[in-house]
Scaffold this active site. Sequence first.
Site, PDB file in Angstrom:
ATOM      1  N   HIS A   1       0.812  -1.225   0.000  1.00  0.00           N
ATOM      2  CA  HIS A   1       0.000   0.000   0.000  1.00  0.00           C
ATOM      3  C   HIS A   1       0.845   1.274   0.000  1.00  0.00           C
ATOM      4  O   HIS A   1       0.313   2.350  -0.221  1.00  0.00           O
ATOM      5  CB  HIS A   1      -0.948  -0.002   1.210  1.00  0.00           C
ATOM      6  CG  HIS A   1      -2.038  -1.012   1.058  1.00  0.00           C
ATOM      7  ND1 HIS A   1      -3.300  -0.686   0.628  1.00  0.00           N
ATOM      8  CD2 HIS A   1      -2.047  -2.360   1.229  1.00  0.00           C
ATOM      9  CE1 HIS A   1      -4.042  -1.776   0.567  1.00  0.00           C
ATOM     10  NE2 HIS A   1      -3.304  -2.810   0.933  1.00  0.00           N
TER      11      HIS A   1
ATOM     12  N   LYS B   1       3.047  13.246   4.767  1.00  0.00           N
ATOM     13  CA  LYS B   1       1.841  13.860   4.194  1.00  0.00           C
ATOM     14  C   LYS B   1       2.025  15.334   3.813  1.00  0.00           C
ATOM     15  O   LYS B   1       1.135  15.947   3.239  1.00  0.00           O
ATOM     16  CB  LYS B   1       0.660  13.731   5.171  1.00  0.00           C
ATOM     17  CG  LYS B   1       0.287  12.282   5.503  1.00  0.00           C
ATOM     18  CD  LYS B   1      -0.438  11.590   4.355  1.00  0.00           C
ATOM     19  CE  LYS B   1      -0.828  10.160   4.718  1.00  0.00           C
ATOM     20  NZ  LYS B   1      -1.475   9.440   3.624  1.00  0.00           N
TER      21      LYS B   1
ATOM     22  N   ASP C   1       3.332   9.468  -1.070  1.00  0.00           N
ATOM     23  CA  ASP C   1       2.134   8.748  -0.643  1.00  0.00           C
ATOM     24  C   ASP C   1       1.911   7.607  -1.618  1.00  0.00           C
ATOM     25  O   ASP C   1       1.934   7.826  -2.833  1.00  0.00           O
ATOM     26  CB  ASP C   1       0.938   9.711  -0.687  1.00  0.00           C
ATOM     27  CG  ASP C   1      -0.092   9.396   0.392  1.00  0.00           C
ATOM     28  OD1 ASP C   1      -0.089   8.257   0.884  1.00  0.00           O
ATOM     29  OD2 ASP C   1      -0.877  10.292   0.736  1.00  0.00           O
TER      30      ASP C   1
ATOM     31  N   GLU D   1     -11.768  10.224  -2.468  1.00  0.00           N
ATOM     32  CA  GLU D   1     -13.029  10.359  -1.733  1.00  0.00           C
ATOM     33  C   GLU D   1     -13.637  11.745  -1.961  1.00  0.00           C
ATOM     34  O   GLU D   1     -14.854  11.895  -2.115  1.00  0.00           O
ATOM     35  CB  GLU D   1     -12.791  10.117  -0.236  1.00  0.00           C
ATOM     36  CG  GLU D   1     -12.434   8.668   0.060  1.00  0.00           C
ATOM     37  CD  GLU D   1     -11.791   8.451   1.434  1.00  0.00           C
ATOM     38  OE1 GLU D   1     -11.437   7.296   1.726  1.00  0.00           O
ATOM     39  OE2 GLU D   1     -11.638   9.419   2.195  1.00  0.00           O
TER      40      GLU D   1
ATOM     41  N   ASP E   1      20.263 -25.722 -20.417  1.00  0.00           N
ATOM     42  CA  ASP E   1      19.549 -24.656 -19.698  1.00  0.00           C
ATOM     43  C   ASP E   1      19.390 -23.379 -20.520  1.00  0.00           C
ATOM     44  O   ASP E   1      18.711 -22.461 -20.104  1.00  0.00           O
ATOM     45  CB  ASP E   1      20.331 -24.275 -18.440  1.00  0.00           C
ATOM     46  CG  ASP E   1      21.543 -23.436 -18.791  1.00  0.00           C
ATOM     47  OD1 ASP E   1      22.370 -23.914 -19.595  1.00  0.00           O
ATOM     48  OD2 ASP E   1      21.624 -22.292 -18.312  1.00  0.00           O
TER      49      ASP E   1
END
Length: 745
Positions: free
Chosen positions: A179, A294, A388, A396, A695
């Site tokens: 987050h 912030k 952030d 929102e 490989d």
Amino acid sequence: MKPNAEIHRRLVVVSNRLPFTVSIEDGRAVFRESAGGLVTGLSAYIESRKRAPAPSPEHVWVGWPGSTVEAPLRGELKREAQARFQSHPVFLSEEEMDQFYLGFCNATLWPLFHYFPSYAVYQPKFWEQYQRVNEVFCETLLDIVRQDDLVWIHDYHLMLLPRLLKTRAPYLSVGFFLHIPFPSFELFRLLPGKWRRGILEGLLGADLLGFHTHEYVQHFLQSVLRILGYEHHMGKVSTSEGIVKVESFPMGIDFDKWSAVLNEPDIRREESDLKNTLAEVKVILSVDRLDYSKGILNRLEGFEIFLETNPQYHGRVVLLMVVVPSRIGVYQYDLMKRQIEELVGKINGRFGRIDWTPVVYQYRHVPFQSLVALYSVSDVCLVTPLRDGMNLVAKEYMATRRDGTGVLILSEMAGAAKELAEAIIINPNNREEIAEALQEALATPVEEQRRRNQIMQRRLLRYDVTRWADDFMRALLAIKDEQKRLQTRLVTPETRDELVGSYASARRRLLLLDYDGTLVSYAAEPQMAGPTDLVLSLLGELASNAANQVVLISGRDRNTLETWFGGLPVSLVAEHGVWIRVQNEDWRMTKPLSNDWKPQILPLLEMYADRLPGSFIEEKDFSYVWHYRKADPELASLRAKELVDDLVHFTANIEIQVVPGNKIVEVENAGVNKGAAALYFLSHSDCQFVLAVGDDSTDEELFKAVPETAYSIRVGITPSYARFNLPGPRNVLALLSDLAKAGAP
Ligand code: GDG
């Protein structure tokens, strides 16, 4: 992508905190629901799953309950948490929580990942506790998880958990979402070597890794390349255990919920009260947890400059600043709170009047309804984080603008800026820019506000939190499918038995074995990757069986092969098939080749060796190899692409081929390859059993050349022409040892 039906499997959400907080009052556990971006978002997703057609999918949530619970109370708490919240608490002591949460999580990872390296502390005991707590989470989960569960681990507290869990329960589907930002390599590398490796390896235990933005994905992949040496292809990292997908999933909000609550009577009342109180002023809103990331101080300083330079707004504008208490008792947070309060006092003292307070400051958590009302009455929302991960406040605010008005000022350092480009985007370090943005915001005509907001609102409505989580889950199922497809190609115990049986019953057998990356792992320099005693003894044992012809097919020069394997009864192929030395015979060329092109190519290769420190040129009889294993991995991968490009142009009219390999670029004669060399041995033996193991991309020619019935095996979990895969050299040696034991005829 998979249809929804698959998502009906049980979801196990794992996060540091549970969706509720427990406190012990009068000897009893008291539950309080907790809010926050992560909890709110995931709860909305869980609700949406319940609305899906029957059968309703189950979920459980695993995390710390928010306080230390002593042993006698744990049983009761466990039962209640399960019954009321479908949750399983992870119990941790105060000391564990102190050094883990306040220590490694919030005093090391948080500042470093938010670009505050000077705040980061590097305490070995914090790291030990971080490991320990991740293990406690793992133990708790192992008691709960079922084979079919989708496990979704969240955030920086639990970055070691994916690997811990997958080591003990490899069958699980495990996704991880970060987050917060994943910092650039320059920041991440500040962690001590063992820690940074541990974190990357821990994360790569997951099947799917999600980040908010493409930039964080790039940062993560860059650190993986530079620290662990794994490259990626389209966000897929191949480790020795399998493929891990790394992708960006920008987290959304429950848009419908935010816009719908505006109609609730309580909120309408609060909204109307606020409108009355603030009727004469324009409202600028600021809402955050108290955190240095912030940019709250920058915001205040920007507002101060705005007031200085725009006296016409005095008495006509208010900054409503909500600061939510967080990490109380931590020095930097307490200090910042004091600084904010001093600055608020200074601005109000300097500009305020009896009838006007420029900054209305609240240091507290506001109830959800009040927050909605605040969003809805504010003319401007000022979001200025210095870093952030995403920032949900900005989203929102957009969701609550019912009439489409309002101006969002958003820091370019927030993940949300990638999606909300129609906002006024600012650099929060530039206070003047914040002041100018405020001026611009207050002067933006309503029509322009609506035009911009409509675009952002549509985007937020489409990519809401349910879509975010659904996309994540679908990507998890998709990568599991891909892994399964590759997994079915792995040599299983049954295939191994069949292979050994077929070997044992064959009268004549041909074993075509690549060397580097197949029998031994790669080393920093080619000459350091000599054969181990085990390799020599296995080859010796297999080759001395009269029924076997063992051929080492390598890109190495013949001198090296001769030195290492000359004493064994094996056949050798050097330079990818230029030279052959059939057992007991002399070296000879497979076809006449020319060297004339070498002087033309060398200057170009030398230029690249000079331009990339750590790279060097190896000269073989009929080829050149540019090695870059020891060089800076990012620059090397760029230079390698450029070199291949240059060489392809340069050699268009010459009979040579350019072959990119594992940390090398090889230039050699056209028409020479391992497949042609293999055909020589195939046509000169009447074997009933053929094994071909390699490989590298150069071994693909070998796999194409052997008959369909041959056991062809590509080392590494990667798509191939070979019929099977084995994870690494250790597995190859184990197989060869089984063959050696199978022995005669
Ligand atoms: C981390 C990352 C990332 C805030 N004050 C109140 C309140 N809130 C709610 C907001 C919002 C949430 O808390 C804050 O989310 P953010 O995204 O702004 O920030 P973090 O808490 O730091 O979250 C961040 C997020 O995870 C999700 O991935 O976006 O970058 O740092 O939902 O509404 N809610 C109430 N009262 C408050 O006073 N009720």
